[in-house]
Every structure is written in structure tokens, then in C-alpha cells.
Design an enzyme around this catalytic site. Structure first.
Site, PDB file in Angstrom:
ATOM      1  CD  GLU A 124      10.882  43.655  31.859  1.00 57.03           C
ATOM      2  OE1 GLU A 124       9.714  43.407  31.488  1.00 57.03           O
ATOM      3  OE2 GLU A 124      11.311  43.362  32.981  1.00 57.03           O
ATOM      4  CG  ASN A 176       8.964  51.728  23.517  1.00 58.64           C
ATOM      5  OD1 ASN A 176      10.128  51.483  23.861  1.00 58.64           O
ATOM      6  ND2 ASN A 176       7.938  51.086  24.021  1.00 58.64           N
ATOM      7  CB  CYS A 236       5.706  46.428  25.712  1.00 59.46           C
ATOM      8  SG  CYS A 236       6.431  47.371  27.020  1.00 59.46           S
TER       9      CYS A 236
HETATM   10  P1  NAI Z   1      14.584  45.479  18.479  1.00 64.07           P
HETATM   11  O1  NAI Z   1      14.298  44.523  19.570  1.00 64.07           O
HETATM   12  O2  NAI Z   1      15.226  44.925  17.255  1.00 64.07           O
HETATM   13  O3  NAI Z   1      15.546  46.649  19.033  1.00 64.07           O
HETATM   14  C1  NAI Z   1      15.698  46.960  20.398  1.00 64.07           C
HETATM   15  C2  NAI Z   1      17.166  47.173  20.712  1.00 64.07           C
HETATM   16  O4  NAI Z   1      17.892  45.968  20.453  1.00 64.07           O
HETATM   17  C3  NAI Z   1      17.839  48.256  19.850  1.00 64.07           C
HETATM   18  O5  NAI Z   1      18.752  48.966  20.658  1.00 64.07           O
HETATM   19  C4  NAI Z   1      18.583  47.438  18.811  1.00 64.07           C
HETATM   20  O6  NAI Z   1      19.687  48.102  18.261  1.00 64.07           O
HETATM   21  C5  NAI Z   1      19.017  46.244  19.633  1.00 64.07           C
HETATM   22  N1  NAI Z   1      19.352  45.057  18.833  1.00 64.07           N
HETATM   23  C6  NAI Z   1      18.797  44.659  17.656  1.00 64.07           C
HETATM   24  N2  NAI Z   1      19.378  43.520  17.235  1.00 64.07           N
HETATM   25  C7  NAI Z   1      20.312  43.180  18.156  1.00 64.07           C
HETATM   26  C8  NAI Z   1      21.243  42.096  18.284  1.00 64.07           C
HETATM   27  N3  NAI Z   1      21.334  41.139  17.364  1.00 64.07           N
HETATM   28  N4  NAI Z   1      22.026  42.054  19.380  1.00 64.07           N
HETATM   29  C9  NAI Z   1      21.961  43.006  20.317  1.00 64.07           C
HETATM   30  N5  NAI Z   1      21.109  44.064  20.247  1.00 64.07           N
HETATM   31  C10 NAI Z   1      20.297  44.149  19.174  1.00 64.07           C
HETATM   32  O7  NAI Z   1      13.228  46.229  18.148  1.00 64.07           O
HETATM   33  P2  NAI Z   1      12.856  47.128  16.866  1.00 64.07           P
HETATM   34  O8  NAI Z   1      13.436  46.499  15.646  1.00 64.07           O
HETATM   35  O9  NAI Z   1      13.209  48.522  17.176  1.00 64.07           O
HETATM   36  O10 NAI Z   1      11.266  47.021  16.851  1.00 64.07           O
HETATM   37  C11 NAI Z   1      10.613  45.875  16.314  1.00 64.07           C
HETATM   38  C12 NAI Z   1       9.395  45.524  17.137  1.00 64.07           C
HETATM   39  O11 NAI Z   1       9.784  45.173  18.446  1.00 64.07           O
HETATM   40  C13 NAI Z   1       8.364  46.626  17.326  1.00 64.07           C
HETATM   41  O12 NAI Z   1       7.478  46.714  16.270  1.00 64.07           O
HETATM   42  C14 NAI Z   1       7.670  46.182  18.589  1.00 64.07           C
HETATM   43  O13 NAI Z   1       6.690  45.227  18.281  1.00 64.07           O
HETATM   44  C15 NAI Z   1       8.779  45.517  19.372  1.00 64.07           C
HETATM   45  N6  NAI Z   1       9.341  46.417  20.412  1.00 64.07           N
HETATM   46  C16 NAI Z   1       8.980  46.223  21.708  1.00 64.07           C
HETATM   47  C17 NAI Z   1       9.422  47.078  22.688  1.00 64.07           C
HETATM   48  C18 NAI Z   1       9.050  46.914  24.110  1.00 64.07           C
HETATM   49  O14 NAI Z   1       8.930  47.883  24.809  1.00 64.07           O
HETATM   50  N7  NAI Z   1       8.905  45.713  24.609  1.00 64.07           N
HETATM   51  C19 NAI Z   1      10.275  48.241  22.370  1.00 64.07           C
HETATM   52  C20 NAI Z   1      10.639  48.323  20.977  1.00 64.07           C
HETATM   53  C21 NAI Z   1      10.167  47.438  20.047  1.00 64.07           C
END
Ligand code: NAI
Ligand code: MG
Length: 503
Positions: A268, A171, A303
Site C-alpha cells: 500500500e 501516519n 495517502c
Molecule cells: P518509508 O516507506 O521509508 O517507511 C515506512 C516503513 O518502511 C518504516 O517502518 C520504515 O522503517 C520501513 N523501511 C524503510 N526502509 C526499509 C527497507 N529498506 N526495508 C524494509 N523496511 C524499510 O516512508 P518514510 O520515509 O517514513 O516517509 C517518506 C514518504 O513516504 C512520505 O513523505 C510519504 O510521501 C510516503 N509515505 C506514505 C505512506 C502511506 O500511507 N502510503 C505512509 C508513510 C509515508
């Protein structure tokens, strides 16, 4: 490896499409662009058109191991450099990044669909600012002398942790990366970043730009999917700290893996940030603040998005009307067009997820979905992931839209009568990242600010993360702080005690 010619220009590029192509299929390891050892790549899609603009290197454990092993060697020398000198190099990176602000803004707009004028260029500027801020903090890595006994010198020193694994989302990829990389480097750590699969390009370019200044191997970038590339980074024995921004679910997976190695993590995670508006607020300022708070220009993909807005009943109707008018005035369109306020959702998966929430809200008895702004007319954008912002009224705390993070341009406005009741509702959430209060009665405002369960409470403003202000949530929103001196000291160093007996 080091002799590999750079496919990307040394000067800022005005053409994000050409730059995206040039960045295709590459990690940045050991001071050079390298392809994935497997040779595999995956598509990077422009969400405004649905057209593939680049391929990204599909990293796996072998790439991660190469990056981490090299980084671990380089970190030893990097840590010996005087902290202030490290800071000076990070400062030089900030100056270089500042020259590339427009380029980086265009590139991130291309890969994420965030509008250039309202979001992407802004992000690039903040990134340069974050590196500038932390670059000045080298001399702050100091310890204490501790009174112990006469003729016993007892001091603490701050030492780096080693190789830091940083896993970032899509994001605000450049900023969220900067908040991790800048303090980690200044504190004497080496870093391996795993970029988000949806937005690997601008952060890769930043890595290359910074490697013009930094010694090779202290800052490396791999791209790939979470389980295949992120998980091996967390699990690697030479990674001594993991810092992560993303979903709660993935945060918990990472925390469990880190527990196996007993290494510290910073997490975070998500939010469901309440915005509480009192009838005595400065009305126009609050309406405009609600647009900022809800991050409509980022399609709500934040977020800290004010996705629960509570408005005191006497001004409720007027506030809803003013919000609708204001969002109707925002222009949806090509993210690269300077006229555009609102771009696209990042991916089909997120698009479907957000649409599901909207459908559920619209089907709820008593609810009204106020659909705002207008879809772009340009036929070139027909396949784009454009989603009109929706303001819901008539939903209550039982709704999933009031409880769960939507991460899209959807907010729920509810009326309230009693400050104590609205405080209880605001705190009735699994999350605790941010909150804002809008009132000219500072007595009420400060009282509620102290009792809101959130890592950040703002009164009469709701700005994005700024360097020097500690940022991080409570409850399911995460662990630890970012963006500040305190964050650098507590999350990227450990404190060693040294005692000398001179008796
Ligand atoms: P995600 O948390 O799955 O992905 C974020 C990062 O984690 C990416 O680089 C991804 O490749 C990595 N990742 C995923 N699985 C992993 C694992 N098992 N081990 C290590 N790294 C891993 O988030 P995603 O699927 O992109 O979005 C899903 C929801 O998460 C969104 O709808 C939103 O609600 C939330 N989100 C919150 C954010 C924030 O700023 N706090 C940012 C992005 C998503
Ligand atoms: Mg995920």
C-alpha cells in the site's frame, strides 16, 4: 524470558507520558517485553514539544531472527486451531482494545502529534472495529468443491502462509497495523511487525494487550530502522509473506527483496488523490467533505489526501473562499487538548520536506499560497512541528505540487470547464489510490467513476478506510487489497487442491 515482569499496567493508563516511559527500550517477542539484543535504543520525540518521551529498542537482524524463529514454531500450532476459535480470540482482543481506546488515543497523539479528538481517538476506535470485523470471519476460510470427473472428489482448502512480516508507517500506525495483523492471524499465520521508527509505542502496547489473549509468539513486535531491522525481516528465510504500507521507493526495495525469495507481497503505497467538484454539487456538504478528504486534521499526512482539487469554474472562487474560511476556523494546538483540530507534522525531516514544497509553490509565477489557521500561542509548543495549512491556487499540472505526494497540509485547487479534460488531468498521475467526485448528476458521476484510474472512487463522500471495503491502489499506489474478506483470503492464505480418486 516469559517470566519477565510487565513494565506496563494491566488496566488502561490515563497518563501517556508515564506509559511512554514504561514502554521504553522494548520489543515484544515470545509473549514478553524484551530489550534489543544489542542493548541499543533510539529516541521517541513528542513532535508537539520536541522533547524526548521514550526510547525505543533499536532492533537488528538478531532480534528479527529471534522473533521470526519463535513465530515459525508457534504458527504450526496456531494453524491447527479451528479457524473460528482463532477468530474468537481475535474478537476478545477487540473487546480488550475497546477498553483501551482512550489510552491508545492519548499515546498515539503523544508520539505522532495527531490531535486526540479529531484523529487519535478516532483511530483507536477504528482499530478495535477492524479486529472485531476480522474476528468474525474465521468460518469464511473455506474452499470449494470442483467438478472434475465422476467419482473423483476434488476440493480446495485455504491454508495459512506461515510467518507474515508486516512493515508499517507512522501516519496511522495502529490502523495500518490492524489491517495487516487481524486478517493474518485469523487466517492462521503468525506475525512479526516492524513498527515505524517515529511511532513505535502505541503499536507495542497493542501487541502486549493482544498477547494477554493470544498464545505466545503468534504476534510479535520489533522496532528499529528500515535498512537495519525492516530489511532483515523481509529477507528472513522463514518469513513467507510481506505486507507493507509506506513510500513507493521503499515498497520497490521490499518487492525486489521478496522477489529473491519468491514470496508474495502486499504493497500500500502513496497517492495523489484527485477530488472533482461539479457546480451542481451540494455546496456546503462538499466544502466540509473537502476538509475531510484533504485530512487537514491529520496535517494532510494521508495517502488518500485530496491534494488535487478540481472545481468547475462557475463555483471556483466561491469554493476557494469557503475552503479558506473553513480551514481558518480549525484550531491548531496541543494534540492532547480536546479543543485542538490540527496537531503537528511527525518529524523534522517530513516538516522540512513539506516546507520545501510550499516554498516552491509560493515561488511559482502566477501561484497564490493561501496560508490558513493560526500557529498555537502556547510557549510550551514553540519547538513543535506545527505547520499552517496552505491552499494553493494558480498552479497547474506542470507543478511538482500537482504531481508528487507532499504528505502535508497542502492542497492545490484548480478550475475546470470540461469533464473530459478534468478526467484526463485526474488520470495524469503516477498514482492511482483514491478519488472522489462531487455532483448531484449521478449519470456524470458514475460515468467518471468507471473511468477514473483509482482503487477507490467515492461520490459525494470521502471517508477513511472502513472494514469490509477492499482498499488498495493501482499504478504506483501499490499491489493488492486490504481491509476485506477478499483481502484476507487472497493475501494471507494459499489455495491447495486435494483430489481423491474413488473409482
Ligand atoms: P518509508 O516507506 O521509508 O517507511 C515506512 C516503513 O518502511 C518504516 O517502518 C520504515 O522503517 C520501513 N523501511 C524503510 N526502509 C526499509 C527497507 N529498506 N526495508 C524494509 N523496511 C524499510 O516512508 P518514510 O520515509 O517514513 O516517509 C517518506 C514518504 O513516504 C512520505 O513523505 C510519504 O510521501 C510516503 N509515505 C506514505 C505512506 C502511506 O500511507 N502510503 C505512509 C508513510 C509515508
Ligand atoms: Mg524512508
Amino acid at each position: 524470558m516469559l517470566d519477565r515482569p510487565h513494565p506496563t499496567p494491566a488496566t488502561p493508563s490515563a497518563d501517556p507520558f508515564a506509559l511512554a516511559k514504561a514502554l521504553s527500550g522494548l520489543h515484544f517477542i515470545g509473549g514478553a517485553y524484551v530489550p534489543a539484543r544489542s542493548g541499543k535504543t533510539f529516541a521517541v520525540v513528542n513532535p508537539a514539544t520536541g522533547i524526548e518521551v521514550a526510547r525505543a529498542a533499536e532492533g537488528d537482524a538478531a532480534d528479527v531472527d529471534a522473533a521470526v524463529t519463535n513465530a515459525a514454531k508457534a504458527q504450526k500450532e496456531w494453524a491447527k486451531m479451528p479457524a473460528r476459535k482463532r477468530g474468537a480470540l481475535v474478537h476478545q482482543c477487540a473487546a480488550l482494545l475497546q477498553e483501551h481506546v482512550d489510552e491508545l488515543g492519548r499515546l498515539i497523539a503523544l508520539e505522532t502529534g495527531k490531535a486526540l479528538r479529531t484523529e487519535s481517538r478516532v483511530e483507536a476506535n477504528v482499530v478495535a472495529d477492524v479486529f472485531e470485523f476480522f474476528g468474525g470471519l474465521g468460518s469464511e476460510l473455506k474452499g470449494e468443491s470442483v467438478p472434475f470427473a465422476p467419482n473423483v472428489l476434488s476440493v480446495t482448502v485455504r491454508e495459512p502462509l506461515g510467518v507474515v512480516g508486516a512493515i508499517i508507517p507512522w501516519n496511522v500506525p495502529m490502523l495500518l497495523m490492524a489491517l495487516k495483523v487481524a486478517p493474518a492471524l485469523v487466517a492462521g499465520n503468525a506475525v512479526v511487525v516492524k513498527s515505524a521508527e517515529e511511532a513505535p509505542l502505541a503499536v507495542l502496547r497493542i501487541c502486549e494487550i493482544m498477547n494477554r489473549v493470544l498464545p505466545p509468539d503468534v504476534f510479535n513486535m520489533v522496532s528499529g530502522f528500515g535498512p537495519e531491522c525492516g530489511a532483515p525481516l523481509v529477507a528472513h528465510p522463514l518469513v513467507k509473506k510481506v505486507t507493507f504500507t509506506g513510500s513507493v521507493e521503499t515498497g520497490k526495495i521490499i518487492y525486489r527483496a521478496a522477489a529473491e525469495k519468491l514470496i508474495p507481497v502486499t504493497l500500500e503505497l502513496g497517492g495523489k488523490s484527485p477530488m472533482i467538484v461539479f457546480a451542481d454539487c451540494d455546496f456546503d456538504k462538499t466544502v466540509s467533505g473537502a476538509l475531510t478528504s484533504m485530512r487537514f486534521t491529520r496535517q494532510g499526512q494521508s495517502c488518500t489526501a485530496a491534494s488535487r482539487i478540481y472545481v468547475e469554474r462557475p463555483i471556483f472562487d466561491r469554493f476557494v473562499t469557503a475552503m479558506k474560511d473553513a480551514v481558518n476556523g480549525m484550531v491548531m494546538g496541543d494534540p492532547l487538548d480536546e479543543k485542538t483540530d490540527i496537531g503537528t507534522i511527525i518529524s523534522q525531516g517530513q516538516f522540512d520536506k513539506v516546507k520545501g514544497f510550499i516554498a516552491e509553490g509560493a515561488a511559482t509565477a502566477g501561484a497564490t499560497a493561501h496560508v490558513c489557521s493560526r500557529m498555537p500561542e502556547d510557549p510550551a509548543l514553540k519547538k513543535g512541528l506545527f505547520l499552517q495549512p496552505v491552499i494553493f491556487t494558480g498552479l497547474t499540472r506542470e507543478s511538482r505540487l500537482v504531481q508528487e505526494e507532499i504528505f502535508g497540509p497542502v492542497t492545490v485547487i484548480q478550475p475546470f470547464d470540461d469533464p473530459e479534460a478534468v478526467l484526463a488531468e485526474a488520470n495524469d498521475s503516477d498514482y492511482g489510490l483514491a478519488a472522489s467526485l462531487w455532483t448531484n448528476n449521478l449519470k456524470v458521476g458514475l460515468d467518471l467513476a468507471h473511468r477514473l484510474e483509482a482503487g477507490l472512487v467515492q461520490i459525494n463522500q470521502n471517508l477513511v478506510v472502513q472494514a469490509n471495503l477492499s482498499y488498495g491502489g493501482v499504478k504506483q499506489s501499490g499491489l493488492g487489497k486490504e481491509a476485506s474478506l477478499e483481502a484476507m483470503l487472497e493475501h494471507f492464505t494459499h489455495k491447495k487442491t486435494i483430489m481423491v480418486n474413488m473409482r
